[in-house]
Design a protein around this motif. Structure first.
Motif: not given
Length: 276
Positions: A60-71, A219-223, A264-270
């Protein structure tokens, strides 16, 4: 339990994008999660509860639910490592199943997520023009090697690749107008990027759809961007590095591994750091 506050994709013990992480035996109802996310005030808060074979997660963001968030997923991986030990955790999202790894390393936690599947397509011409007008950009500001596109990895984004670092630093827009455009188009963010080299990029992400002007690491946008590069047959050599948040004073570092198989899925790391 209390909400943990963790900065994901940090530059060691500095920078990163703050996320809230709520862990409990069962998820609260949607209205309560929305209220908690608004009180936390970060761009996203992840809510997770155990299942028979992993964790059920909603964002959830402050205003809405989001389907995926990388960070927030990286922050969740850090929280799970801190509370349940280093490991590889299965996550059930609203529309996908992914995995996140967390490994403690001194004052920070290294984390990596497997994204949902990726796809991209040319941006709708009318929406593309509205986006350029929103940011005060013209065609001459764009990098012709990376044309504007609708990109996806669990959530939808618009990509605008710019010719210069100066144009990226000058990013500005009216937040209410940005939210209206993102809502009309179904974009979670608009990602502006500049290619320093074939494998190193600088990025900024407008997140008006979630009530936030800009995210210091996305992270979602990076993917989704990595999937777009693969679709474009860009010479990524299997991985890219993204520097984000510098113009906000919140330098963040993201690395994305890009398998050869299209879609295919990608791997986001940090790394992630626990905030005070």
């Amino acid at each position: 339990m209390d909400v943990l506050r963790i900065a994901a994709f940090s530059d060691g013990e500095q920078g990163g994008n703050p996320a809230g992480v709520w862990l409990g035996a069962a998820l609260p109802d949607a209205a309560q999660m929305q209220r908690i996310a608004a009180e936390v005030g970060f761009s996203e808060t992840a809510f997770a509860a155990p299942t028979a074979d992993g964790w059920r997660v909603r964002y959830f963001s402050p205003q809405s639910e989001v389907p995926f968030c990388g960070h927030a997923t990286i922050a969740l991986g850090a929280a799970l490592a801190l509370h349940h030990g280093d490991g590889d955790y299965a996550l059930e999202l609203n529309q996908a199943r992914i995995r996140v790894q967390g490994r403690r390393d001194g004052a920070v936690v290294a984390a990596a997520l497997q994204s949902p599947t990726t796809h991209s397509r040319d941006a709708d011409p009318a929406l593309r023009q509205r986006a350029l007008d929103l940011f005060g950009l013209g065609e001459d500001d764009l990098d012709p090697r990376l044309p504007p596109a609708h990109i996806h990895a669990g959530a939808d984004h618009l990509l605008l690749a710019l010719r210069s670092r100066e144009a990226l630093a000058a990013m500005h827009y009216v937040q209410d107008a940005g939210r209206a455009l993102m809502d009309d188009a179904g974009w979670i963010t608009i990602a502006l990027v500049w290619a320093e080299s074939a494998q190193r990029f600088h990025a900024r992400n407008a997140f008006a759809s979630g009530g936030v002007y800009e995210d210091p690491a996305t992270g979602a946008a990076a993917a989704a961007f990595a999937g777009y590069l693969r679709d474009r047959q860009w010479p990524h050599a299997g991985a890219i590095d993204i520097v984000q948040g510098e113009d906000m004073g919140m330098r963040s570092l993201l690395r994305v591994g890009i398998p050869a198989l299209g879609g295919s899925p990608v791997e986001v790391s940090g790394v992630a750091r626990v905030m005070g």
